[in-house]
Design a protein around this motif. Structure first.
Motif, PDB file in Angstrom:
ATOM      1  N   GLU A 170       0.816 -30.195   4.981  1.00 38.07           N
ATOM      2  CA  GLU A 170       2.060 -29.598   4.474  1.00 38.07           C
ATOM      3  C   GLU A 170       3.179 -29.643   5.517  1.00 38.07           C
ATOM      4  OE1 GLU A 170       1.886 -25.366   3.954  1.00 38.07           O
ATOM      5  OE2 GLU A 170       3.983 -25.241   3.322  1.00 38.07           O
ATOM      6  N   TRP A 180       1.256 -27.747   8.389  1.00 37.83           N
ATOM      7  CA  TRP A 180       0.104 -26.900   8.077  1.00 37.83           C
ATOM      8  C   TRP A 180      -0.948 -27.713   7.332  1.00 37.83           C
ATOM      9  CZ3 TRP A 180       0.506 -21.881   9.855  1.00 37.83           C
ATOM     10  CH2 TRP A 180       1.797 -21.429  10.180  1.00 37.83           C
ATOM     11  N   ASN A 181      -2.174 -27.238   7.426  1.00 31.51           N
ATOM     12  CA  ASN A 181      -3.259 -27.816   6.626  1.00 31.51           C
ATOM     13  C   ASN A 181      -3.420 -26.905   5.410  1.00 31.51           C
ATOM     14  OD1 ASN A 181      -5.889 -28.331   5.547  1.00 31.51           O
ATOM     15  ND2 ASN A 181      -6.374 -29.440   7.424  1.00 31.51           N
ATOM     16  N   THR A 182      -2.999 -27.389   4.254  1.00 28.76           N
ATOM     17  CA  THR A 182      -2.734 -26.516   3.117  1.00 28.76           C
ATOM     18  C   THR A 182      -3.365 -27.023   1.824  1.00 28.76           C
ATOM     19  OG1 THR A 182      -0.617 -25.904   4.125  1.00 28.76           O
ATOM     20  CG2 THR A 182      -0.812 -25.558   1.736  1.00 28.76           C
ATOM     21  N   LYS A 195      -0.205 -21.544  -2.713  1.00 31.65           N
ATOM     22  CA  LYS A 195      -0.839 -22.386  -1.706  1.00 31.65           C
ATOM     23  C   LYS A 195      -1.669 -21.512  -0.780  1.00 31.65           C
ATOM     24  CE  LYS A 195       3.051 -21.985   1.453  1.00 31.65           C
ATOM     25  NZ  LYS A 195       4.278 -22.626   1.920  1.00 31.65           N
ATOM     26  N   ARG A 197      -3.219 -21.726   3.324  1.00 37.57           N
ATOM     27  CA  ARG A 197      -3.263 -22.481   4.574  1.00 37.57           C
ATOM     28  C   ARG A 197      -4.558 -22.202   5.331  1.00 37.57           C
ATOM     29  NH1 ARG A 197       3.087 -21.181   6.142  1.00 37.57           N
ATOM     30  NH2 ARG A 197       3.961 -22.982   5.057  1.00 37.57           N
ATOM     31  N   TYR A 213      -1.408 -28.442  13.919  1.00 37.74           N
ATOM     32  CA  TYR A 213      -1.044 -27.265  13.119  1.00 37.74           C
ATOM     33  C   TYR A 213      -1.806 -26.041  13.591  1.00 37.74           C
ATOM     34  CZ  TYR A 213      -4.822 -29.705  10.547  1.00 37.74           C
ATOM     35  OH  TYR A 213      -5.944 -30.397  10.211  1.00 37.74           O
ATOM     36  N   GLY A 216      -3.773 -20.599   9.768  1.00 36.64           N
ATOM     37  CA  GLY A 216      -3.056 -20.241   8.553  1.00 36.64           C
ATOM     38  C   GLY A 216      -2.581 -18.801   8.540  1.00 36.64           C
ATOM     39  N   THR A 218      -1.593 -17.307   5.459  1.00 36.70           N
ATOM     40  CA  THR A 218      -1.501 -16.950   4.033  1.00 36.70           C
ATOM     41  C   THR A 218      -2.624 -16.017   3.588  1.00 36.70           C
ATOM     42  OG1 THR A 218      -2.658 -19.023   3.555  1.00 36.70           O
ATOM     43  CG2 THR A 218      -0.248 -19.025   3.320  1.00 36.70           C
TER      44      THR A 218
END
Lengths: 385, 385
Positions: A170, A180-182, A195, A197, A213, A216, A218
């Motif tokens: 992302e 980000w890895n999303t 989404k 993360r 990245y 996360g 989220t």
């Protein structure tokens, strides 16, 4: 892309070698049931699988009917794949080659009535994080709302009325152009509903993802879709039982684990971790791994004292689904692209909770207190001399 | 006591059926290493195993030598066993029959240089909790300091300089004559250095243990012995990742999981849970299960709509050891008493932490915060519609 010397499937090897009561006992002890409950797939899907060289398997998880709730039957699909062309091609060409091969597999999933589909981690690009090169690979990062992957998948979500989980790299333009890895969740109307993360970022072997990245931010969202409450534990997060736990605490019924991991590092852990999570949290888990060997234009080292090289090692596929009661499907191929379909009844989650009582007995208050203490700098471990 | 129709060993079946590169690949993917590193045992131990009809197996876990720390090689032993006579005999006679058979196995462990030995859950009695009868079974409860089991084992601890973990039914006379499911730790000088009480109590199938004893109140102690830091996760606690986690947070290097569980309930989970814990927490785990079928004098029901009966089902043994890197031994027999020895280097714990980084990346602060919220009555799960 797969080396021809790789064993195609351990599960297939066993099923072809054992027979009679030996095979029955193997299946009972290993898979948690003596019958795999294979489902028939359409002739057209079989043809497509053959023509496009992907593994296709479908299994049922028959579940007891309840008196006060209707069954909530859902068809879950997961796709594993190798990249579509060599990594020295222009990026747009590389992405298109993946789209072209994935299109065929998604069409089969749609034809087979899959309701919720999940792709592998960073599915629209090679897993280039081994290189530690920022360019050109960061250019694969894309917008959750309007990036090429989302645009590509929306069409299928609408066409087949499917929820699609799309794990991408992302680009967050609003927050400093960060990467980000999303996982993007697209609903059956083609709308991005949210989404997640990746919460835990590896620093092991060639998995230099922390170069690109951050952890996360989220939380542990559960997406309440038309087809059940789903969550996504991305790749390395499967090594962290607390990550799995919080998706369960938030009410997940299916947790996908889109991954990219190689044989030399993790293959002996693969059948253990996502399955343990299904058991411990009384939900379904779907472990997905990419396939094949990816070679990169420039050489890189692996921090293991060995000479520089250009290959990441063998991504061993072997995607599988585990039910809350611990029963599981055989794995997809170790070497081929594949589509795995599981027909599940979400009611099995609560039935398993009522049977085993892990949530009743888990004493979260005790552990909240223990962790509060453990994170203090002056924490004194409970040690008896 | 074992039914003759039971498969003796799934591991043996596979190793006798596969060969060549197929067996190598099976071993690599399933056990996490192509070679089991079997250790030779003494002729006298082999003779004793044959004469007394117990399974005997020993494995090494070769570990890289470090430059700044000496190896810390420890021999761990676990014993699985059936009861010694029928359950309608006088209690003291039943206990003596178990002592008599266990004596032989402990002597072999001593002769083989075992440093830390762990017995199975409630090893000195039948697993009578299926009956829900308080009498006569509560009479098996005994003092941690001076009960018959502790007295019996002290002698061997001193003779062989062995730390022994003795999981018993505890009677706490100081606190209202309460009963607990407790592991007693006896050091190499024969001194009781502490105890741990089972943290999670099952209410599943015939495991009516909550009728007899309460959730443990001893936290997650780690015992810093001459041979390393050890802890005990008793039976049903293996289904709880947080229980495993806290032993790790407190510094455990070896965690024993003394159990009593039957085939119809849990056999497909057995190879998953203790192994996952070893991986997630970068320590050794030793999973121990009792053996055989136990029948009781009076019939009881199982809460499953089926007629009353007198048998508990088949305790399937299958004890095994997992290293922090996820490599594991084959299991002991499904039907026979057994002694499993693993030669381990405790340095592998830190080496695995340095390699995988699960402790660095586990974000305990995030989860302390999440659990604090989750235990509130007005908790609102993180759900995205």
């Amino acid at each position: 892309m797969a080396a021809s010397t790789e064993l195609p499937s351990l599960d297939l090897l066993i099923s072809q070698t054992l027979s009679g009561s030996d095979l029955q006992e193997y299946n009972r002890i290993h898979y948690g049931r003596t019958d795999h409950h294979e489902l028939e797939v359409k002739k057209s899907s079989q043809s497509s699988a053959k023509e496009n060289d992907f593994d296709l398997a479908a299994y049922d998880f028959p579940t007891k009917k309840e008196e006060t709730r209707s069954p909530r039957i859902v068809r879950v699909g997961v796709i594993q794949n190798s990249i579509g062309t060599s990594t020295d091609k222009p990026l747009v060409e590389q992405r298109q080659a993946i789209f072209d091969k994935i299109r065929k597999i998604i069409e089969s999933a749609g034809e087979e009535g899959v309701n919720v589909l999940c792709l592998q981690e960073a599915w629209s690009m090679p897993f280039a994080f081994c290189t530690r090169e920022k360019q050109p690979w960061c250019e694969f990062a894309e917008s959750v709302e309007n990036g090429p992957s989302t645009q590509f998948l929306k069409e299928f979500a609408i066409k087949y009325g499917m929820v699609i989980v799309s794990p991408i790299l992302e680009r967050d333009e609003v927050h400093g152009d960060t990467i980000w890895n999303t996982a993007v969740v697209i609903n059956e109307a083609g709308k991005v509903i949210g989404k997640h993360r990746k919460n835990h970022i590896p620093r092991v072997g060639d998995f230099n993802e922390s170069t690109y990245y951050f952890e996360g931010n989220t939380g542990h969202p559960v997406f309440d879709t038309k087809y059940g409450k789903i969550a996504i534990n991305i790749c390395y997060g499967r090594h962290h039982p607390l990550n799995w736990l919080m998706f369960g605490v938030n009410g997940a019924e299916i947790v996908f684990n889109p991954s990219a991991t190689v044989a030399g590092l993790s293959e002996h852990l693969w059948a253990v971790e996502a399955r343990n999570a299904a058991i411990a949290n009384s939900y379904f888990t779907c472990a997905i791994n990419r396939v094949g060997t990816e070679a990169f234009p420039n050489e890189f080292t692996s921090g293991d004292g060995k000479p520089a090289h250009k290959e990441f090692g063998h991504f061993y596929g072997s995607s599988y689904v585990t039910a809350p009661n611990g029963a599981r499907t055989p794995s997809l191929s170790r070497v081929k692209d594949g589509l795995l379909i599981a027909q599940i009844d979400l009611n099995l989650c609560r039935q398993t909770k009522d049977r085993w009582g892990f949530q009743m007995t888990q004493r979260l208050d005790l552990y909240a207190d223990s962790l509060n203490k453990a994170i203090q700098h002056d924490f004194v471990p409970q040690v008896i001399q």
